[in-house]
Design a protein around this motif. Structure first.
Motif, PDB file in Angstrom:
ATOM      1  N   HIS A  12       7.563   0.658   0.893  1.00 24.55           N
ATOM      2  CA  HIS A  12       8.067   0.444   2.247  1.00 24.55           C
ATOM      3  C   HIS A  12       8.542   1.757   2.857  1.00 24.55           C
ATOM      4  O   HIS A  12       8.274   2.037   4.035  1.00 24.55           O
ATOM      5  CB  HIS A  12       9.218  -0.566   2.232  1.00 24.55           C
ATOM      6  N   LEU A  13       9.230   2.565   2.067  1.00 27.47           N
ATOM      7  CA  LEU A  13       9.682   3.869   2.556  1.00 27.47           C
ATOM      8  C   LEU A  13       8.494   4.787   2.836  1.00 27.47           C
ATOM      9  O   LEU A  13       8.503   5.557   3.807  1.00 27.47           O
ATOM     10  CB  LEU A  13      10.619   4.519   1.532  1.00 27.47           C
ATOM     11  N   LEU A  14       7.477   4.719   1.991  1.00 26.62           N
ATOM     12  CA  LEU A  14       6.284   5.540   2.183  1.00 26.62           C
ATOM     13  C   LEU A  14       5.582   5.193   3.494  1.00 26.62           C
ATOM     14  O   LEU A  14       5.156   6.088   4.244  1.00 26.62           O
ATOM     15  CB  LEU A  14       5.322   5.343   1.007  1.00 26.62           C
ATOM     16  N   LEU A  15       5.476   3.905   3.774  1.00 26.60           N
ATOM     17  CA  LEU A  15       4.805   3.466   4.996  1.00 26.60           C
ATOM     18  C   LEU A  15       5.647   3.713   6.245  1.00 26.60           C
ATOM     19  O   LEU A  15       5.134   3.632   7.365  1.00 26.60           O
ATOM     20  CB  LEU A  15       4.466   1.975   4.895  1.00 26.60           C
ATOM     21  N   ASN A  16       6.930   4.002   6.046  1.00 27.82           N
ATOM     22  CA  ASN A  16       7.840   4.274   7.165  1.00 27.82           C
ATOM     23  C   ASN A  16       8.329   5.718   7.151  1.00 27.82           C
ATOM     24  O   ASN A  16       9.411   6.019   7.658  1.00 27.82           O
ATOM     25  CB  ASN A  16       9.051   3.334   7.102  1.00 27.82           C
ATOM     26  N   SER A  17       7.545   6.592   6.570  1.00 32.35           N
ATOM     27  CA  SER A  17       7.986   7.978   6.398  1.00 32.35           C
ATOM     28  C   SER A  17       7.984   8.785   7.689  1.00 32.35           C
ATOM     29  O   SER A  17       8.585   9.858   7.758  1.00 32.35           O
ATOM     30  CB  SER A  17       7.110   8.678   5.350  1.00 32.35           C
ATOM     31  N   TYR A  18       7.308   8.293   8.717  1.00 32.99           N
ATOM     32  CA  TYR A  18       7.207   9.066   9.959  1.00 32.99           C
ATOM     33  C   TYR A  18       7.470   8.166  11.153  1.00 32.99           C
ATOM     34  O   TYR A  18       6.678   7.262  11.450  1.00 32.99           O
ATOM     35  CB  TYR A  18       5.819   9.694  10.075  1.00 32.99           C
ATOM     36  N   HIS A  19       8.591   8.396  11.817  1.00 28.72           N
ATOM     37  CA  HIS A  19       8.963   7.646  13.010  1.00 28.72           C
ATOM     38  C   HIS A  19       9.102   8.597  14.192  1.00 28.72           C
ATOM     39  O   HIS A  19       9.605   9.702  14.042  1.00 28.72           O
ATOM     40  CB  HIS A  19      10.297   6.920  12.805  1.00 28.72           C
ATOM     41  N   THR A  20       8.649   8.157  15.338  1.00 24.58           N
ATOM     42  CA  THR A  20       8.877   8.885  16.589  1.00 24.58           C
ATOM     43  C   THR A  20       9.361   7.906  17.636  1.00 24.58           C
ATOM     44  O   THR A  20       9.211   6.685  17.485  1.00 24.58           O
ATOM     45  CB  THR A  20       7.588   9.572  17.095  1.00 24.58           C
ATOM     46  N   LYS A  21       9.917   8.428  18.703  1.00 27.42           N
ATOM     47  CA  LYS A  21      10.415   7.568  19.769  1.00 27.42           C
ATOM     48  C   LYS A  21       9.279   6.774  20.409  1.00 27.42           C
ATOM     49  O   LYS A  21       9.422   5.590  20.723  1.00 27.42           O
ATOM     50  CB  LYS A  21      11.113   8.422  20.837  1.00 27.42           C
ATOM     51  N   VAL A  22       8.135   7.431  20.588  1.00 23.18           N
ATOM     52  CA  VAL A  22       6.983   6.762  21.186  1.00 23.18           C
ATOM     53  C   VAL A  22       6.502   5.625  20.301  1.00 23.18           C
ATOM     54  O   VAL A  22       6.214   4.513  20.785  1.00 23.18           O
ATOM     55  CB  VAL A  22       5.834   7.761  21.434  1.00 23.18           C
ATOM     56  N   GLN A  23       6.411   5.872  19.006  1.00 21.92           N
ATOM     57  CA  GLN A  23       5.994   4.836  18.075  1.00 21.92           C
ATOM     58  C   GLN A  23       7.004   3.698  18.031  1.00 21.92           C
ATOM     59  O   GLN A  23       6.611   2.528  17.937  1.00 21.92           O
ATOM     60  CB  GLN A  23       5.812   5.422  16.675  1.00 21.92           C
ATOM     61  N   ASP A  24       8.280   4.032  18.084  1.00 22.62           N
ATOM     62  CA  ASP A  24       9.315   2.989  18.083  1.00 22.62           C
ATOM     63  C   ASP A  24       9.120   2.036  19.252  1.00 22.62           C
ATOM     64  O   ASP A  24       9.172   0.808  19.092  1.00 22.62           O
ATOM     65  CB  ASP A  24      10.705   3.626  18.174  1.00 22.62           C
ATOM     66  N   ILE A  25       8.892   2.593  20.436  1.00 24.12           N
ATOM     67  CA  ILE A  25       8.702   1.760  21.625  1.00 24.12           C
ATOM     68  C   ILE A  25       7.398   0.968  21.522  1.00 24.12           C
ATOM     69  O   ILE A  25       7.359  -0.240  21.802  1.00 24.12           O
ATOM     70  CB  ILE A  25       8.691   2.635  22.895  1.00 24.12           C
ATOM     71  N   PHE A  26       6.340   1.656  21.111  1.00 26.01           N
ATOM     72  CA  PHE A  26       5.033   0.992  21.039  1.00 26.01           C
ATOM     73  C   PHE A  26       5.051  -0.180  20.074  1.00 26.01           C
ATOM     74  O   PHE A  26       4.644  -1.299  20.436  1.00 26.01           O
ATOM     75  CB  PHE A  26       3.955   1.995  20.606  1.00 26.01           C
ATOM     76  N   PHE A  27       5.502   0.034  18.837  1.00 27.71           N
ATOM     77  CA  PHE A  27       5.456  -1.032  17.842  1.00 27.71           C
ATOM     78  C   PHE A  27       6.455  -2.146  18.140  1.00 27.71           C
ATOM     79  O   PHE A  27       6.218  -3.306  17.786  1.00 27.71           O
ATOM     80  CB  PHE A  27       5.696  -0.463  16.438  1.00 27.71           C
ATOM     81  N   THR A  28       7.551  -1.819  18.799  1.00 29.91           N
ATOM     82  CA  THR A  28       8.517  -2.860  19.181  1.00 29.91           C
ATOM     83  C   THR A  28       7.871  -3.869  20.123  1.00 29.91           C
ATOM     84  O   THR A  28       7.978  -5.086  19.931  1.00 29.91           O
ATOM     85  CB  THR A  28       9.752  -2.241  19.848  1.00 29.91           C
ATOM     86  N   TYR A  29       7.178  -3.343  21.139  1.00 30.03           N
ATOM     87  CA  TYR A  29       6.575  -4.231  22.132  1.00 30.03           C
ATOM     88  C   TYR A  29       5.242  -4.804  21.658  1.00 30.03           C
ATOM     89  O   TYR A  29       4.899  -5.943  22.003  1.00 30.03           O
ATOM     90  CB  TYR A  29       6.406  -3.489  23.457  1.00 30.03           C
ATOM     91  N   TYR A  30       4.504  -4.041  20.869  1.00 32.68           N
ATOM     92  CA  TYR A  30       3.234  -4.559  20.363  1.00 32.68           C
ATOM     93  C   TYR A  30       3.472  -5.741  19.430  1.00 32.68           C
ATOM     94  O   TYR A  30       2.730  -6.723  19.457  1.00 32.68           O
ATOM     95  CB  TYR A  30       2.479  -3.465  19.614  1.00 32.68           C
TER      96      TYR A  30
END
Length: 232
Positions: free
Chosen positions: A32-50
């Motif tokens: 789980h940590l490996l798959l979440n190793s890279y976060h950005t603000k753009v990705q946070d917004i995109f995946f939240t709404y997607y």
């Protein structure tokens, strides 16, 4: 129809095998940590709404065929989602696995990646309902796309075939992206979305295979397709 749908099925099984390999190779929390190793603000917004697409927008999209009096398509989606949902809820309450939020509480040295503003759930993690919904919707679309393509297969050019295959891969990618969004948001583990995808893929396939004549009333067209396949 089988030949037309084949590329979607093969691509899904490749994705499934890769996912199972990851689950076998890494412990759950480390993966789980490996798959979440890279976060950005753009990705946070995109995946939240997607991720929210599976909460109601996909159901609205499934109603659109009613505008063209294609009620059977909407009924098919509803039956697939209902059947898959029953299986999913039974598994959720029988297995009752903790979500990442609860699991990581027992390991204070490991920091759970979170997205600001996302309310995290703590129980009934396995399997993922959102992942199942994404795959039910996209697999239903792939089935109908393959069916419609097969009806006019003899009139299609090579470019049309490539575009059709590309469309199926796009549908699968959209479903996989929706499933991954649940991992990115730390709402589910990879094993949860993996099982959700299996339910979302298998349910429409079984429903179409066993119910295409009764539910969709495609008997005459199906016979035409089978005759084409036999002479191909």
């Amino acid at each position: 129809m089988k030949k037309s749908f084949l590329i979607y099925g093969i691509a899904y099984f490749i994705l499934l095998i890769f996912t199972l390999a990851l689950l076998y190779a890494y412990p759950k929390l480390e993966l789980h940590l490996l798959l979440n190793s890279y976060h950005t603000k753009v990705q946070d917004i995109f995946f939240t709404y997607y991720s929210m697409l599976a909460e109601w927008p996909l159901y609205v999209l499934a109603l659109l065929p009613l505008l063209w009096k294609k009620i059977k398509i909407t009924i098919f989606f509803a039956l697939c989602e209902l059947s898959g949902g029953v299986v999913l809820q039974i598994l959720k309450h029988l297995i009752s696995m903790p979500r990442p939020y609860s699991a990581f509480e027992n390991y204070p040295d490991m920091v759970l990646p979170v997205v600001e503003g996302v309310s995290l759930h703590s129980s009934n993690s396995f399997p993922s309902g959102h992942a199942s919904t994404f795959f039910v919707f996209c697999t239903c679309c792939a089935i109908f796309l393959a069916y419609r393509y097969q009806l006019k297969a003899g009139k299609r050019s090579h470019k049309a075939l490539m575009l059709f295959d590309f469309s199926l891969l796009v549908l699968l990618s959209l479903a996989a992206l929706g499933a991954y969004s649940r991992v990115y948001l730390s709402q589910h583990f990879l094993s949860d979305v993996c099982m959700g995808s299996v339910i979302g893929f298998v349910t429409p396939c079984l429903m179409f295979y066993f119910g295409k004549n009764k539910i969709l009333k495609l008997k005459s067209n199906t016979n035409t397709i089978e005759n084409r396949d036999a002479t191909a």
